[in-house]
Design a protein around this motif. Sequence first.
Motif, PDB file in Angstrom:
ATOM      1  N   ARG A  63      75.755  -5.815   3.123  1.00 24.45           N
ATOM      2  CA  ARG A  63      76.553  -5.149   2.243  1.00 24.45           C
ATOM      3  C   ARG A  63      76.520  -5.495   0.724  1.00 24.45           C
ATOM      4  O   ARG A  63      76.749  -4.701  -0.008  1.00 24.45           O
ATOM      5  N   PHE A  64      76.087  -6.542   0.468  1.00 17.57           N
ATOM      6  CA  PHE A  64      75.823  -6.940  -1.010  1.00 17.57           C
ATOM      7  C   PHE A  64      74.323  -7.340  -1.318  1.00 17.57           C
ATOM      8  O   PHE A  64      73.585  -7.931  -0.321  1.00 17.57           O
ATOM      9  N   GLU A  65      74.062  -7.302  -2.519  1.00 18.06           N
ATOM     10  CA  GLU A  65      72.869  -7.505  -3.028  1.00 18.06           C
ATOM     11  C   GLU A  65      72.906  -8.968  -3.564  1.00 18.06           C
ATOM     12  O   GLU A  65      73.534  -9.413  -4.621  1.00 18.06           O
ATOM     13  N   THR A  71      86.178  -8.630   1.609  1.00 17.91           N
ATOM     14  CA  THR A  71      87.029  -8.590   0.384  1.00 17.91           C
ATOM     15  C   THR A  71      87.214  -9.990  -0.319  1.00 17.91           C
ATOM     16  O   THR A  71      87.319  -9.799  -1.624  1.00 17.91           O
ATOM     17  N   ASP A  72      87.002 -10.972   0.201  1.00 17.79           N
ATOM     18  CA  ASP A  72      86.816 -12.173  -0.531  1.00 17.79           C
ATOM     19  C   ASP A  72      85.804 -12.394  -1.642  1.00 17.79           C
ATOM     20  O   ASP A  72      85.882 -12.839  -2.736  1.00 17.79           O
ATOM     21  N   ILE A  73      84.580 -11.871  -0.981  1.00 20.90           N
ATOM     22  CA  ILE A  73      83.333 -11.676  -1.827  1.00 20.90           C
ATOM     23  C   ILE A  73      83.502 -10.858  -2.906  1.00 20.90           C
ATOM     24  O   ILE A  73      83.065 -10.947  -4.083  1.00 20.90           O
ATOM     25  N   GLU A  74      84.040  -9.493  -2.628  1.00 19.24           N
ATOM     26  CA  GLU A  74      84.008  -8.416  -3.750  1.00 19.24           C
ATOM     27  C   GLU A  74      85.124  -9.094  -4.849  1.00 19.24           C
ATOM     28  O   GLU A  74      84.790  -8.712  -6.113  1.00 19.24           O
ATOM     29  N   CYS A  75      86.211  -9.724  -4.490  1.00 21.46           N
ATOM     30  CA  CYS A  75      87.354 -10.165  -5.362  1.00 21.46           C
ATOM     31  C   CYS A  75      86.568 -11.359  -6.199  1.00 21.46           C
ATOM     32  O   CYS A  75      86.670 -11.446  -7.236  1.00 21.46           O
ATOM     33  N   SER A  76      85.640 -12.277  -5.533  1.00 15.93           N
ATOM     34  CA  SER A  76      84.938 -13.368  -6.374  1.00 15.93           C
ATOM     35  C   SER A  76      83.960 -12.651  -7.347  1.00 15.93           C
ATOM     36  O   SER A  76      83.626 -13.300  -8.304  1.00 15.93           O
ATOM     37  N   GLN A  77      83.401 -11.768  -7.002  1.00 14.27           N
ATOM     38  CA  GLN A  77      82.340 -10.945  -7.822  1.00 14.27           C
ATOM     39  C   GLN A  77      83.024 -10.502  -8.987  1.00 14.27           C
ATOM     40  O   GLN A  77      82.556 -10.498 -10.194  1.00 14.27           O
ATOM     41  N   LYS A  78      84.440  -9.694  -8.757  1.00 10.97           N
ATOM     42  CA  LYS A  78      84.968  -9.102 -10.046  1.00 10.97           C
ATOM     43  C   LYS A  78      85.631 -10.006 -10.909  1.00 10.97           C
ATOM     44  O   LYS A  78      85.733  -9.804 -12.058  1.00 10.97           O
ATOM     45  N   THR A  79      85.640 -11.358 -10.495  1.00 11.35           N
ATOM     46  CA  THR A  79      86.539 -12.564 -11.435  1.00 11.35           C
ATOM     47  C   THR A  79      85.250 -13.252 -11.949  1.00 11.35           C
ATOM     48  O   THR A  79      85.664 -13.938 -12.978  1.00 11.35           O
ATOM     49  N   ALA A  80      84.043 -12.977 -11.443  1.00  7.14           N
ATOM     50  CA  ALA A  80      82.969 -13.983 -11.909  1.00  7.14           C
ATOM     51  C   ALA A  80      82.728 -13.399 -13.323  1.00  7.14           C
ATOM     52  O   ALA A  80      82.616 -12.284 -13.563  1.00  7.14           O
ATOM     53  N   LYS A  88      71.094 -13.263  -3.691  1.00  9.79           N
ATOM     54  CA  LYS A  88      69.790 -14.000  -3.744  1.00  9.79           C
ATOM     55  C   LYS A  88      70.118 -14.702  -2.373  1.00  9.79           C
ATOM     56  O   LYS A  88      71.026 -15.008  -1.559  1.00  9.79           O
ATOM     57  N   THR A  89      68.645 -14.878  -1.478  1.00  9.06           N
ATOM     58  CA  THR A  89      68.978 -15.413  -0.042  1.00  9.06           C
ATOM     59  C   THR A  89      69.465 -16.689   0.043  1.00  9.06           C
ATOM     60  O   THR A  89      70.170 -16.885   0.723  1.00  9.06           O
ATOM     61  N   LYS A  90      69.236 -17.624  -1.178  1.00  9.56           N
ATOM     62  CA  LYS A  90      70.021 -18.954  -1.027  1.00  9.56           C
ATOM     63  C   LYS A  90      71.465 -18.918  -1.114  1.00  9.56           C
ATOM     64  O   LYS A  90      72.075 -19.345  -0.365  1.00  9.56           O
ATOM     65  N   ASP A  91      72.010 -17.726  -1.967  1.00 11.58           N
ATOM     66  CA  ASP A  91      73.300 -17.576  -1.884  1.00 11.58           C
ATOM     67  C   ASP A  91      74.033 -17.013  -0.435  1.00 11.58           C
ATOM     68  O   ASP A  91      74.944 -17.529  -0.528  1.00 11.58           O
ATOM     69  N   ILE A  92      73.317 -16.170   0.147  1.00  9.04           N
ATOM     70  CA  ILE A  92      73.609 -15.864   1.359  1.00  9.04           C
ATOM     71  C   ILE A  92      73.784 -16.905   2.313  1.00  9.04           C
ATOM     72  O   ILE A  92      74.794 -17.085   3.073  1.00  9.04           O
ATOM     73  N   PHE A  93      72.876 -17.859   2.444  1.00 11.31           N
ATOM     74  CA  PHE A  93      72.953 -18.936   3.180  1.00 11.31           C
ATOM     75  C   PHE A  93      74.051 -19.791   2.790  1.00 11.31           C
ATOM     76  O   PHE A  93      74.707 -20.319   3.742  1.00 11.31           O
ATOM     77  N   ILE A  94      74.419 -20.123   1.609  1.00  9.87           N
ATOM     78  CA  ILE A  94      75.441 -21.024   1.014  1.00  9.87           C
ATOM     79  C   ILE A  94      76.839 -20.274   1.380  1.00  9.87           C
ATOM     80  O   ILE A  94      77.665 -20.974   2.057  1.00  9.87           O
ATOM     81  N   LEU A  95      76.890 -19.096   1.094  1.00  7.45           N
ATOM     82  CA  LEU A  95      78.169 -18.433   1.583  1.00  7.45           C
ATOM     83  C   LEU A  95      78.367 -18.323   3.243  1.00  7.45           C
ATOM     84  O   LEU A  95      79.420 -18.450   3.615  1.00  7.45           O
ATOM     85  N   SER A  96      77.252 -18.168   3.895  1.00  5.01           N
ATOM     86  CA  SER A  96      77.572 -18.139   5.314  1.00  5.01           C
ATOM     87  C   SER A  96      77.731 -19.418   5.764  1.00  5.01           C
ATOM     88  O   SER A  96      78.565 -19.330   6.850  1.00  5.01           O
ATOM     89  N   LYS A 111      66.061   1.108   5.572  1.00  5.02           N
ATOM     90  CA  LYS A 111      65.114   1.265   4.597  1.00  5.02           C
ATOM     91  C   LYS A 111      65.566   0.567   3.370  1.00  5.02           C
ATOM     92  O   LYS A 111      64.695  -0.155   2.888  1.00  5.02           O
ATOM     93  N   ASP A 112      67.110   0.620   2.868  1.00  2.84           N
ATOM     94  CA  ASP A 112      67.377   0.160   1.808  1.00  2.84           C
ATOM     95  C   ASP A 112      67.306  -1.306   1.809  1.00  2.84           C
ATOM     96  O   ASP A 112      67.089  -2.028   0.814  1.00  2.84           O
ATOM     97  N   ASN A 113      67.700  -1.936   2.913  1.00  2.00           N
ATOM     98  CA  ASN A 113      68.041  -3.356   3.213  1.00  2.00           C
ATOM     99  C   ASN A 113      66.580  -4.030   3.895  1.00  2.00           C
ATOM    100  O   ASN A 113      66.766  -5.098   4.133  1.00  2.00           O
ATOM    101  N   PHE A 114      65.586  -3.206   4.223  1.00  2.00           N
ATOM    102  CA  PHE A 114      64.656  -3.717   5.048  1.00  2.00           C
ATOM    103  C   PHE A 114      63.923  -5.084   4.364  1.00  2.00           C
ATOM    104  O   PHE A 114      63.794  -5.929   5.098  1.00  2.00           O
ATOM    105  N   VAL A 115      63.345  -5.205   2.947  1.00  2.00           N
ATOM    106  CA  VAL A 115      62.992  -6.400   2.516  1.00  2.00           C
ATOM    107  C   VAL A 115      63.636  -7.397   2.452  1.00  2.00           C
ATOM    108  O   VAL A 115      63.489  -8.479   2.929  1.00  2.00           O
TER     109      VAL A 115
END
Length: 227
Positions: A153-155, A218-227, A157-165, A93-97
């Motif tokens: 796992r993370f909220e 873990t990498d993404i969480e660390c980058s979000q903390k330092t951003a 933008k779709t564009k950022d998800i594709f770039i990270l992937s 439900k939470d990630n449906f959209v």
Amino acid sequence: MSKNKDFFDKPIFTLPSYLFWFLQGGAYFFITNILLVLFITATAINPDSFNLIILFISLIPLGPSLSALSASTSEILREKSISFSSYFFKSYKDNFVSSLKLWIIILFLLSLMFVDFQYFFLNMPKYGIHVIFEIIAIYISLLILYAIPINSRFEMKTKDIFILSSYYIIKKLPITILKSAILVGSFYLVSKTTSLLIIVLPSIISFIFSFYDNTIFTDIECSQKTA
């Protein structure tokens, strides 16, 4: 209380729990993909009934269910014990959209590559243009290996998800190859043994993928903390 927890953490108790969770995951995965199950069944009975548009529609629910399954198996790894049913449908439900948006883009691109591949393969095979679309389709398919779990796992933008992937396909190339090999091996195993394995395979595959995704999270969480 801690002694009781340690007692129930023993393999004799954890293994049945994991098996039960895997069976639950497989059941919910198939329930949420009933359109695809019906399509595959109808096509198996009558191959002439295959239709690309109907296949596209049948595949649409697959994205949110993959996201929910990924979130649930990741939670098992983190917490060791969860209410699988509640967590699966809450994640669904939470990630449906967000997962649906991501998945429809992927489906559209793959469908486009398939049509272009078919056109150039049938009309101009000697030029080898169809190979380009085949390579792009493989690349898009590899994106799924990372886009779905990241989105679950993370909220973002779709564009950022594709770039990270795209980034992790290369950075974690051994894991990318391993994930691909697991999927190919699983399809081969089902085709050579029994289709009953399909009941537990989605959950088992998702669990293995979640294990290797931990370093990425873990990498993404660390980058979000330092951003």
